[in-house]
Design a protein around this motif. Structure first.
Motif, PDB file in Angstrom:
ATOM      1  N   TYR A  64       0.831  -1.207   0.000  1.00  0.00           N
ATOM      2  CA  TYR A  64       0.000   0.000   0.000  1.00  0.00           C
ATOM      3  C   TYR A  64       0.867   1.260   0.000  1.00  0.00           C
ATOM      4  CZ  TYR A  64      -2.939   3.765   1.724  1.00  0.00           C
ATOM      5  OH  TYR A  64      -3.568   4.975   1.870  1.00  0.00           O
ATOM      6  N   HIS A  65       1.798   1.348   0.931  1.00  0.00           N
ATOM      7  CA  HIS A  65       2.594   2.567   1.085  1.00  0.00           C
ATOM      8  C   HIS A  65       3.607   2.768  -0.036  1.00  0.00           C
ATOM      9  CE1 HIS A  65       0.996   4.157   4.782  1.00  0.00           C
ATOM     10  NE2 HIS A  65       0.973   2.931   5.277  1.00  0.00           N
ATOM     11  N   GLN A  66       4.024   1.681  -0.688  1.00  0.00           N
ATOM     12  CA  GLN A  66       4.958   1.820  -1.798  1.00  0.00           C
ATOM     13  C   GLN A  66       4.227   1.826  -3.147  1.00  0.00           C
ATOM     14  OE1 GLN A  66       8.650  -0.446  -1.591  1.00  0.00           O
ATOM     15  NE2 GLN A  66       8.449  -0.639   0.627  1.00  0.00           N
ATOM     16  N   HIS A  67       2.912   1.919  -3.093  1.00  0.00           N
ATOM     17  CA  HIS A  67       2.069   2.030  -4.290  1.00  0.00           C
ATOM     18  C   HIS A  67       2.320   0.894  -5.278  1.00  0.00           C
ATOM     19  CE1 HIS A  67       1.088   5.958  -2.707  1.00  0.00           C
ATOM     20  NE2 HIS A  67       2.382   6.235  -2.665  1.00  0.00           N
TER      21      HIS A  67
END
Length: 131
Positions: A64-67
């Motif tokens: 999620y955070h690294q897309h």
């Protein structure tokens, strides 16, 4: 320790903590190795089950955070669903469903799961997820 096929409780625990610091491609490689090792020797040890579930959730958080593309997360969604119905990993399974709803952009399911997770007292676990 986790470079070979000899995974143990310490190996799973280490990766469950370290995965959040890894580049997504390196994380995926190690996580896939952990899943493979677990599937070869499914644990009945509650601690190992908790550690592999935490690996999965922390990895989804990285995705999620690294897309990352949804393709990075698909095996993890399946892995969490395939884990035994162990009460000790109930929250991890809920979080897996939450991340799956995020990657599917299913706003209704996201809202329902956010509500359930919050009602259980774990809202802080997903506070950094903005959808």
């Amino acid at each position: 320790m986790i470079v070979n096929e000899d995974w143990d409780r310490t190996s799973y625990h280490f990766l469950s903590q370290a995965v959040i610091f890894l580049d997504i491609d390196n994380a995926k490689e190690l996580v896939d190795r952990a899943y493979s090792a677990y599937r070869k020797h499914p644990a009945i040890d509650t601690f190992i089950i908790q550690f592999v579930a935490l690996i999965a959730v922390n990895y989804l958080n990285c995705c999620y955070h690294q897309h990352a593309d949804k393709s990075y997360a698909l095996s993890t969604f399946k892995f969490l669903k395939d884990l035994p119905p162990e009460p000790a990993i109930g929250l991890n399974k809920l979080l897996g469903l939450f991340y799956e709803a995020i990657f599917d952009n299913n706003q209704e399911k996201i809202a329902r799961l956010r509500h359930v997770i919050g009602d259980c007292g774990y809202a802080a676990v997903i506070d950094d997820i903005k959808v």
